[in-house]
Design a protein around this motif. Structure first.
Motif, mmCIF file in Angstrom:
data_model
loop_
_atom_site.group_PDB
_atom_site.id
_atom_site.type_symbol
_atom_site.label_atom_id
_atom_site.label_comp_id
_atom_site.label_asym_id
_atom_site.label_seq_id
_atom_site.Cartn_x
_atom_site.Cartn_y
_atom_site.Cartn_z
ATOM 1 N N HIS A 45 1.088 -1.152 0.222
ATOM 2 C CA HIS A 45 -0.192 0.047 0.375
ATOM 3 C C HIS A 45 0.706 1.243 -0.295
ATOM 4 O O HIS A 45 1.265 0.954 0.438
ATOM 5 C CB HIS A 45 -1.130 0.053 1.523
ATOM 6 C CG HIS A 45 -1.804 1.047 1.228
ATOM 7 N ND1 HIS A 45 -3.230 1.202 0.165
ATOM 8 C CD2 HIS A 45 -2.234 2.770 1.983
ATOM 9 C CE1 HIS A 45 -4.054 2.775 0.483
ATOM 10 N NE2 HIS A 45 -3.373 2.808 1.797
ATOM 11 N N CYS A 51 -5.513 5.515 4.364
ATOM 12 C CA CYS A 51 -5.954 3.750 3.769
ATOM 13 C C CYS A 51 -7.475 3.174 4.386
ATOM 14 O O CYS A 51 -8.586 4.323 4.356
ATOM 15 C CB CYS A 51 -4.935 2.866 4.596
ATOM 16 S SG CYS A 51 -5.079 2.988 5.815
ATOM 17 N N ASP A 108 -6.638 -2.780 4.406
ATOM 18 C CA ASP A 108 -5.331 -2.685 4.879
ATOM 19 C C ASP A 108 -5.562 -2.104 6.287
ATOM 20 O O ASP A 108 -5.235 -1.963 7.002
ATOM 21 C CB ASP A 108 -5.185 -0.862 3.802
ATOM 22 C CG ASP A 108 -5.529 -0.929 2.539
ATOM 23 O OD1 ASP A 108 -5.046 -1.509 2.213
ATOM 24 O OD2 ASP A 108 -5.859 0.018 1.704
#
Length: 196
Positions: free
Chosen positions: A107, A115, A148
């Motif tokens: 990420h 996120c 995430d």
């Protein structure tokens, strides 16, 4: 041999960094068994074909409700690790259970910052600049049922400059993504990562 499936949605530069690190011996005893894209025409599939790797397209438009199930059919029993390398669809259901702590994602921010739902690609860097952070970076984490939210494996940082555009910040973070993803794969393949 430690077998990997790499899931992509686009150009596949993170995929290429893994291919390169297998070829140069950094990722010893690792092999990319297959590359799976969630959209037709993703350049990452071409990268795979050039390297003689099996490629599959499980189009997210055709498989709206059962994308994860279709991918599970392809990978089940064939790989040790699933690597999401710029893969934009969300995996859910049985694949998460069957591959518990065997799916990792990269990420483009320092999780938990920037996120979660709708935070991907250039949007992440736009948000970081809007917020005025002085440091950004990337995170490799395990994939769980959330978005995430899985355990963090590695984070790499980059400075953020006042004059940065989102694209400039993205390029700087991408350099670190290429390092972090292979580093995480190496540690996992050597059995050096455990979740407590």
């Amino acid at each position: 041999m430690f077998k990997i499936a790499v899931l992509i949605s686009g150009g596949g530069t993170n995929l290429q960094s893994i291919i390169d690190n297998i070829e140069n011996g950094y990722l010893e005893n690792c092999a990319i068994e297959m590359i799976i894209s969630d959209r037709e025409g993703a350049y990452g599939l071409e990268r795979g074909k050039k390297s003689g790797i099996k490629t599959y397209c499980v189009d997210r438009k055709k498989h709206k409700g059962n994308l994860s199930e279709e991918i599970l059919k392809i990978v089940d029993g064939k790989v040790d690790l699933i690597v999401l390398a710029g893969y934009l669809s969300i995996l859910k259901g049985d694949i998460i259970k069957k591959f518990k702590n065997k799916i990792i994602n990269i990420h483009p921010s320092l999780i938990p910052a920037f996120c979660g739902n709708d935070m991907y690609g250039i949007k992440v860097h736009e948000r970081a600049l809007e917020y005025g952070v002085k440091v950004s970076g990337c995170t490799v984490h395990f994939v769980d049922e959330g978005t995430d939210t899985g355990s963090i494996i590695i984070q790499k940082t980059v400075p953020v400059y006042v004059e940065d555009t989102p694209e400039e910040l993205q390029k700087r973070v991408l350099v670190q993504e290429h390092k972090a993803l292979s580093e995480a794969i190496k540690l996992i393949s050597q059995g050096k990562i455990s979740i407590k």
